[in-house]
Design a protein around this motif. Structure first.
Motif, PDB file in Angstrom:
ATOM      1  N   SER A 131       1.754  24.232  12.173  1.00 45.94           N
ATOM      2  CA  SER A 131       2.576  25.426  11.817  1.00 45.94           C
ATOM      3  C   SER A 131       3.655  24.973  10.922  1.00 45.94           C
ATOM      4  CB  SER A 131       2.810  26.297  12.932  1.00 45.94           C
ATOM      5  OG  SER A 131       3.969  25.640  13.567  1.00 45.94           O
ATOM      6  N   MET A 132       3.923  23.557  11.062  1.00 44.38           N
ATOM      7  CA  MET A 132       4.982  23.177  10.252  1.00 44.38           C
ATOM      8  C   MET A 132       4.594  22.752   8.594  1.00 44.38           C
ATOM      9  SD  MET A 132       7.893  22.010  11.931  1.00 44.38           S
ATOM     10  CE  MET A 132       8.478  20.727  10.572  1.00 44.38           C
ATOM     11  N   VAL A 134       3.508  24.934   6.644  1.00 44.04           N
ATOM     12  CA  VAL A 134       3.582  25.565   5.659  1.00 44.04           C
ATOM     13  C   VAL A 134       4.899  25.391   4.839  1.00 44.04           C
ATOM     14  CG1 VAL A 134       4.679  27.151   7.265  1.00 44.04           C
ATOM     15  CG2 VAL A 134       3.741  28.485   5.126  1.00 44.04           C
ATOM     16  N   TYR A 135       5.995  24.628   5.696  1.00 51.02           N
ATOM     17  CA  TYR A 135       7.032  24.415   5.076  1.00 51.02           C
ATOM     18  C   TYR A 135       6.946  23.863   3.709  1.00 51.02           C
ATOM     19  CZ  TYR A 135       9.907  26.539   8.676  1.00 51.02           C
ATOM     20  OH  TYR A 135      10.452  27.480   9.683  1.00 51.02           O
ATOM     21  N   ILE A 138       6.402  26.553   0.994  1.00 44.65           N
ATOM     22  CA  ILE A 138       7.220  27.425   0.568  1.00 44.65           C
ATOM     23  C   ILE A 138       8.251  26.673  -0.033  1.00 44.65           C
ATOM     24  CG2 ILE A 138       9.136  28.860   1.694  1.00 44.65           C
ATOM     25  CD1 ILE A 138       7.186  29.257   3.987  1.00 44.65           C
ATOM     26  N   ILE A 139       8.759  25.597   0.357  1.00 45.42           N
ATOM     27  CA  ILE A 139       9.927  24.685  -0.269  1.00 45.42           C
ATOM     28  C   ILE A 139       9.579  24.520  -1.446  1.00 45.42           C
ATOM     29  CG2 ILE A 139      11.356  22.650  -0.121  1.00 45.42           C
ATOM     30  CD1 ILE A 139      11.423  23.047   3.048  1.00 45.42           C
ATOM     31  N   MET A 154       5.072  32.485  -1.553  1.00 42.99           N
ATOM     32  CA  MET A 154       5.065  33.808  -0.824  1.00 42.99           C
ATOM     33  C   MET A 154       3.882  34.201  -0.275  1.00 42.99           C
ATOM     34  SD  MET A 154       8.196  35.120  -0.749  1.00 42.99           S
ATOM     35  CE  MET A 154       8.729  33.339  -0.451  1.00 42.99           C
ATOM     36  N   ALA A 158       2.886  34.311   4.171  1.00 42.22           N
ATOM     37  CA  ALA A 158       2.283  35.528   4.770  1.00 42.22           C
ATOM     38  C   ALA A 158       1.009  35.064   5.448  1.00 42.22           C
ATOM     39  CB  ALA A 158       2.308  36.733   3.901  1.00 42.22           C
ATOM     40  N   VAL A 161       1.072  32.802   8.616  1.00 45.68           N
ATOM     41  CA  VAL A 161       1.673  33.579   9.799  1.00 45.68           C
ATOM     42  C   VAL A 161       0.588  34.382  10.328  1.00 45.68           C
ATOM     43  CG1 VAL A 161       3.297  35.226  10.445  1.00 45.68           C
ATOM     44  CG2 VAL A 161       4.081  33.415   9.178  1.00 45.68           C
ATOM     45  N   GLU A 164      -2.329  32.048  11.753  1.00 50.09           N
ATOM     46  CA  GLU A 164      -1.904  30.944  12.792  1.00 50.09           C
ATOM     47  C   GLU A 164      -1.841  32.042  14.187  1.00 50.09           C
ATOM     48  OE1 GLU A 164       1.620  28.222  11.776  1.00 50.09           O
ATOM     49  OE2 GLU A 164       2.473  29.569  13.465  1.00 50.09           O
TER      50      GLU A 164
END
Lengths: 353, 200
Positions: A131-132, A134-135, A138-139, A154, A158, A161, A164
């Motif tokens: 799950s990390m 995705v950062y 996004i970043i 974006m 979505a 999340v 997951e």
């Protein structure tokens, strides 16, 4: 002297470090050949030849070094930083995307003896680290100061999340079946031939896991975060050169990881498919890394097959599939599993004290 | 020794990240600092062998909650200057909270000084001990009602959040997926047979 070197190598810290290096380098090399594998397979499926120019081994397999040529090309290209981009985050993003993809390999049991960190909460560790990832996306999308990149980020947030949760619920079923969060235990719980693999008894969960795995890695048909035809290249549209290569590496390392995890959770990991059918001392029935390797390659092929076959999902359809189809399926099957375990149907180890 | 070094390193990063949350001007940077703070506190929890809590902290807060936070913060155009305007008006509330927190911390340390140690200092546990297993064992037996109650509370909160924010807009076009799936060729395409015409 030799004895001293051997003693030094046998230190736990040194041994672990060496294994970490071995696994990381193998993953990166596997990524290089996966890229070739993918392009070749998609080429054959589309009646083309695929890459067939760079290098060959003794006249066979033309194009075998294509990936290395690509990496070399990306290495010598300039990394363009867009104006008014957030330079620090722009630089960190590819690394954040890559690190979890490599760090998760620490708990994956590669063979009955070999796992770098044999921790009890292994499955939770896997979920936390995947799950990390995705950062990074996004970043990257935000820091690039570009509308297309931001849209991609974006979408990805979505989507990840949503999937997951389905993925986590699918793994709840695996934990119930194995009675342990340790990945090695989960594999050992499936011993006894393909009929006692989790994929038989947890078939709906296995399907949900594979689908959410494809979605988590942003691969076709769920690659709306990149969406070449809609938002150019999504979150990494502004990346070039080696920064882009890192994103590429992270994506393929994630695919390898999800393939390995699918094998571990549902297809018996390093267990042999002939286990229980052939005499236990026959070499075909022996558990070991080659079986895991074959399973990983099969799932990688499956990924490429999907990419060559399906058109991209529409965004609202992705959301609908994640929330309204996959999650209810997992909930129903977890309940069904509980009932089956209560009446002692199936090979469940847990819930029967 | 090594654990102490790690502890101080994590603590330093944690304090720096926590300061970053409230001092940076950019809300996205604040949110990212908060992510770092969660991550380092998970590291500190790992040091006291609370691996389940540590991993769940990363899984829930870093992996899900903060992703949504970032999502919202990135979409909104937060005017920091406007938020700062009320700073002096509400400063007394902040001071009060800080004072209470410091008082509590002093209380905890003082209690340990006089020998009332409610928290057993973590002695090294046997290697086959996993607090995931232990937590599961008490959560579903001894504390099952409290656990179920918390779960129901969360469910109520979810339903309430959806009920409060969902509104039916008139004229909203919705696709019925089962209808879409059930469509046959005959519903959409009509083949018309006609004779070939001569080119004019």
């Amino acid at each position: 002297m030799l004895q001293r070197i051997l003693d030094f190598l046998a230190l736990p810290v040194v041994e672990t470090t060496i294994w970490i290096l071995v696994v990381t380098v193998s993953v990166i090399l596997s990524v290089a050949f996966s890229v070739l594998f993918e392009r070749k397979i998609i080429g054959w499926m589309q009646l083309r030849k695929g890459p067939n120019r760079v290098g060959s081994l003794f006249g066979f397999w033309p194009g075998v070094f294509q990936a290395f040529a690509d990496v070399l090309k990306l290495l010598i290209k300039e990394v363009v930083v867009p104006t008014r981009a957030n330079k620090v985050l722009f630089g960190i993003a590819p690394i954040i995307a890559l690190v979890p993809a490599l760090a998760t390999w620490a708990v994956v049991p590669l063979s009955p003896e070999l796992v770098i960190a044999d921790i009890d909460a292994g499955l939770l560790y896997v979920l936390a680290l995947t799950s990390m990832g995705v950062y990074g996306v996004i970043i990257a999308g935000w820091a690039a100061n570009s509308k297309y990149a931001f849209l991609g980020a974006m979408r990805s947030a979505a989507q990840i999340v949503a999937y997951e949760i389905a993925m986590g619920f699918a793994l709840v079923g695996v934990v119930m079946a194995a009675g342990s969060l340790n990945l090695g235990e989960i594999v050992r719980g499936q011993a006894g031939g393909p009929l006692s693999w989790n994929v038989i008894w947890l078939f709906p969960l296995a399907v949900v896991y594979i689908i959410s795995g494809v979605a988590e890695t942003n691969r076709a048909p769920f690659d709306v975060a990149e969406g070449e035809s809609e938002i150019v290249a999504g979150f990494h549209v502004e990346y070039s050169g080696i920064a882009f290569a890192l994103f590429f590496l992270a994506e393929y390392a994630n695919m390898l990881l999800i393939s390995a995890l699918t094998a571990v959770f549902f297809f018996g990991g390093w267990l042999s498919p002939f286990d229980g059918y052939l005499p236990a001392d026959s070499w075909l029935a022996r558990p070991g890394f080659p079986w895991l390797g074959i399973k990983i390659s099969a799932f990688m092929f499956f990924y490429f097959w999907l990419r060559a076959t399906f058109p991209r999902y529409r965004y609202d359809q992705i959301m609908r599939l994640g929330w309204k189809v996959l999650i209810p399926v997992t909930l129903v099957w977890i309940a069904a599993e509980g009932v089956m375990a209560h009446f002692k149907v199936g090979p469940w180890k847990v819930l029967s004290p | 020794m090594f654990v102490m070094v790690l502890f101080y390193a994590f603590s330093a990063v944690l304090i720096a990240a926590a300061l970053g949350v409230i001092t940076t001007r950019n809300p996205v940077h604040s949110a990212l600092c908060l992510v770092l703070a969660f991550f380092t506190s998970a590291g500190i929890w790992l040091l006291i062998e609370a691996e389940f809590l540590a991993i769940v902290l990363v899984l829930v807060y870093v992996g899900a909650v903060m992703v949504l936070f970032l999502f919202v913060v990135m979409m909104l155009d937060v005017g920091v200057e406007e938020l700062r305007r009320g700073f002096t008006r509400y400063a007394w509330l902040g001071w009060l909270t800080a004072f209470v927190v410091i008082l509590e911390l002093v209380g905890v340390i003082a209690a340990r000084r006089v020998g009332v140690d409610a928290t057993r200092s973590p002695v090294p546990l046997p290697a086959d001990y996993g607090n995931t297993h232990e937590l599961g064992a008490v959560l579903y037996t001894k504390y099952v009602y409290a656990f179920e109650l918390a779960a129901v509370l969360l469910l109520v909160a979810i339903v309430a959040a959806i009920a409060l924010t969902m509104r039916k807009r008139p004229g909203l076009k919705v696709q019925d997926v089962s209808q879409q799936v059930a469509v046959r060729r005959e519903d959409r395409v009509r083949l018309v047979k006609m004779d070939a015409e001569k080119r004019p």
